[in-house]
Design a protein around this motif. Structure first.
Motif, PDB file in Angstrom:
ATOM      1  N   TYR A  42      -2.379  -1.747   7.214  1.00  0.00           N
ATOM      2  CA  TYR A  42      -1.091  -2.163   6.669  1.00  0.00           C
ATOM      3  C   TYR A  42      -1.093  -3.665   6.392  1.00  0.00           C
ATOM      4  CZ  TYR A  42       3.814  -2.977   5.969  1.00  0.00           C
ATOM      5  OH  TYR A  42       5.011  -3.361   5.418  1.00  0.00           O
ATOM      6  N   ARG A  43      -1.583  -4.453   7.348  1.00  0.00           N
ATOM      7  CA  ARG A  43      -1.631  -5.905   7.146  1.00  0.00           C
ATOM      8  C   ARG A  43      -2.555  -6.268   5.994  1.00  0.00           C
ATOM      9  NH1 ARG A  43      -0.844  -5.730  12.675  1.00  0.00           N
ATOM     10  NH2 ARG A  43      -3.058  -5.634  13.163  1.00  0.00           N
ATOM     11  N   ALA A  44      -3.679  -5.576   5.875  1.00  0.00           N
ATOM     12  CA  ALA A  44      -4.608  -5.844   4.770  1.00  0.00           C
ATOM     13  C   ALA A  44      -3.966  -5.487   3.427  1.00  0.00           C
ATOM     14  CB  ALA A  44      -5.899  -5.054   4.962  1.00  0.00           C
ATOM     15  N   ALA A  45      -3.274  -4.358   3.365  1.00  0.00           N
ATOM     16  CA  ALA A  45      -2.609  -3.953   2.119  1.00  0.00           C
ATOM     17  C   ALA A  45      -1.521  -4.944   1.747  1.00  0.00           C
ATOM     18  CB  ALA A  45      -2.018  -2.549   2.273  1.00  0.00           C
ATOM     19  N   PRO A  99       4.448   0.961   0.905  1.00  0.00           N
ATOM     20  CA  PRO A  99       4.902   2.284   1.345  1.00  0.00           C
ATOM     21  C   PRO A  99       4.001   2.802   2.468  1.00  0.00           C
ATOM     22  CG  PRO A  99       4.765   2.196  -1.042  1.00  0.00           C
ATOM     23  CD  PRO A  99       4.137   0.943  -0.525  1.00  0.00           C
ATOM     24  N   SER A 100       4.590   3.190   3.570  1.00  0.00           N
ATOM     25  CA  SER A 100       3.803   3.551   4.753  1.00  0.00           C
ATOM     26  C   SER A 100       2.926   4.779   4.542  1.00  0.00           C
ATOM     27  CB  SER A 100       4.719   3.752   5.953  1.00  0.00           C
ATOM     28  OG  SER A 100       5.714   4.691   5.663  1.00  0.00           O
ATOM     29  N   ALA A 101       3.257   5.617   3.580  1.00  0.00           N
ATOM     30  CA  ALA A 101       2.429   6.794   3.310  1.00  0.00           C
ATOM     31  C   ALA A 101       1.214   6.443   2.451  1.00  0.00           C
ATOM     32  CB  ALA A 101       3.249   7.868   2.613  1.00  0.00           C
ATOM     33  N   ASN A 102       1.214   5.274   1.840  1.00  0.00           N
ATOM     34  CA  ASN A 102       0.135   4.894   0.923  1.00  0.00           C
ATOM     35  C   ASN A 102      -0.563   3.606   1.322  1.00  0.00           C
ATOM     36  OD1 ASN A 102       0.777   7.091  -0.780  1.00  0.00           O
ATOM     37  ND2 ASN A 102       2.452   5.920  -1.630  1.00  0.00           N
ATOM     38  N   VAL A 103      -0.669   3.357   2.588  1.00  0.00           N
ATOM     39  CA  VAL A 103      -1.292   2.126   3.071  1.00  0.00           C
ATOM     40  C   VAL A 103      -2.756   2.049   2.671  1.00  0.00           C
ATOM     41  CG1 VAL A 103      -1.982   0.926   5.183  1.00  0.00           C
ATOM     42  CG2 VAL A 103       0.314   1.816   4.956  1.00  0.00           C
ATOM     43  N   GLU A 104      -3.421   3.168   2.642  1.00  0.00           N
ATOM     44  CA  GLU A 104      -4.865   3.145   2.380  1.00  0.00           C
ATOM     45  C   GLU A 104      -5.208   2.898   0.912  1.00  0.00           C
ATOM     46  OE1 GLU A 104      -3.483   7.213   1.566  1.00  0.00           O
ATOM     47  OE2 GLU A 104      -3.202   5.945   3.304  1.00  0.00           O
ATOM     48  N   VAL A 105      -4.268   3.067   0.007  1.00  0.00           N
ATOM     49  CA  VAL A 105      -4.565   2.930  -1.428  1.00  0.00           C
ATOM     50  C   VAL A 105      -5.020   1.518  -1.793  1.00  0.00           C
ATOM     51  CG1 VAL A 105      -3.626   3.097  -3.760  1.00  0.00           C
ATOM     52  CG2 VAL A 105      -3.125   4.869  -2.076  1.00  0.00           C
ATOM     53  N   TRP A 123      -9.426  -2.216  -3.141  1.00  0.00           N
ATOM     54  CA  TRP A 123      -9.941  -3.566  -2.930  1.00  0.00           C
ATOM     55  C   TRP A 123     -11.287  -3.560  -2.214  1.00  0.00           C
ATOM     56  CZ3 TRP A 123      -8.182  -7.891  -5.081  1.00  0.00           C
ATOM     57  CH2 TRP A 123      -8.622  -9.102  -4.582  1.00  0.00           C
ATOM     58  N   PHE A 124     -11.381  -2.773  -1.115  1.00  0.00           N
ATOM     59  CA  PHE A 124     -12.585  -2.782  -0.282  1.00  0.00           C
ATOM     60  C   PHE A 124     -13.498  -1.586  -0.494  1.00  0.00           C
ATOM     61  CE2 PHE A 124      -9.343  -4.935   2.450  1.00  0.00           C
ATOM     62  CZ  PHE A 124      -9.842  -6.210   2.293  1.00  0.00           C
ATOM     63  N   GLY A 125     -13.020  -0.545  -1.154  1.00  0.00           N
ATOM     64  CA  GLY A 125     -13.824   0.641  -1.367  1.00  0.00           C
ATOM     65  C   GLY A 125     -13.586   1.731  -0.346  1.00  0.00           C
ATOM     66  N   LYS A 126     -12.990   1.376   0.792  1.00  0.00           N
ATOM     67  CA  LYS A 126     -12.664   2.388   1.799  1.00  0.00           C
ATOM     68  C   LYS A 126     -11.559   1.852   2.696  1.00  0.00           C
ATOM     69  CE  LYS A 126     -16.053   0.904   5.169  1.00  0.00           C
ATOM     70  NZ  LYS A 126     -17.066   1.288   6.109  1.00  0.00           N
TER      71      LYS A 126
END
Length: 84
Positions: A69-72, A46-52, A57-60
């Motif tokens: 987005y690619r990392a998620a 979901p584009s609104a929750n890319v950072e979750v 996984w990484f802490g930030k």
């Protein structure tokens, strides 16, 4: 007459490129279209929750949306099966 462009890439990557030619359809939307139409088993983040996933996984989260987005997508793909 208008000449039709031939699809040079094949598969999911080519389908995403074709979908992204439409206005307001970016990579996240193209992947959701492919997922919900059962054409590809992709981790449509979901584009609104890319950072979750990045925070879990990484802490930030990073500063670049496309990279996040690619990392998620990679994080979610490793834990999900390849079935639609």
């Amino acid at each position: 007459m208008r000449q039709e462009k031939k699809q040079t890439d094949k598969g999911i990557r080519g389908a995403k490129k074709v979908l992204q030619q439409f206005p307001v359809i970016g990579e996240p939307s193209a992947e959701k279209i492919l997922l919900f139409s059962k054409l590809a088993a992709v981790a449509a983040v979901p584009s609104a929750n890319v950072e979750v996933p990045a925070r879990l996984w990484f802490g930030k989260a990073g500063k670049n949306y496309a990279a996040d987005y690619r990392a998620a997508r990679e994080i979610l793909s490793t834990g999900l099966g390849a079935n639609v």
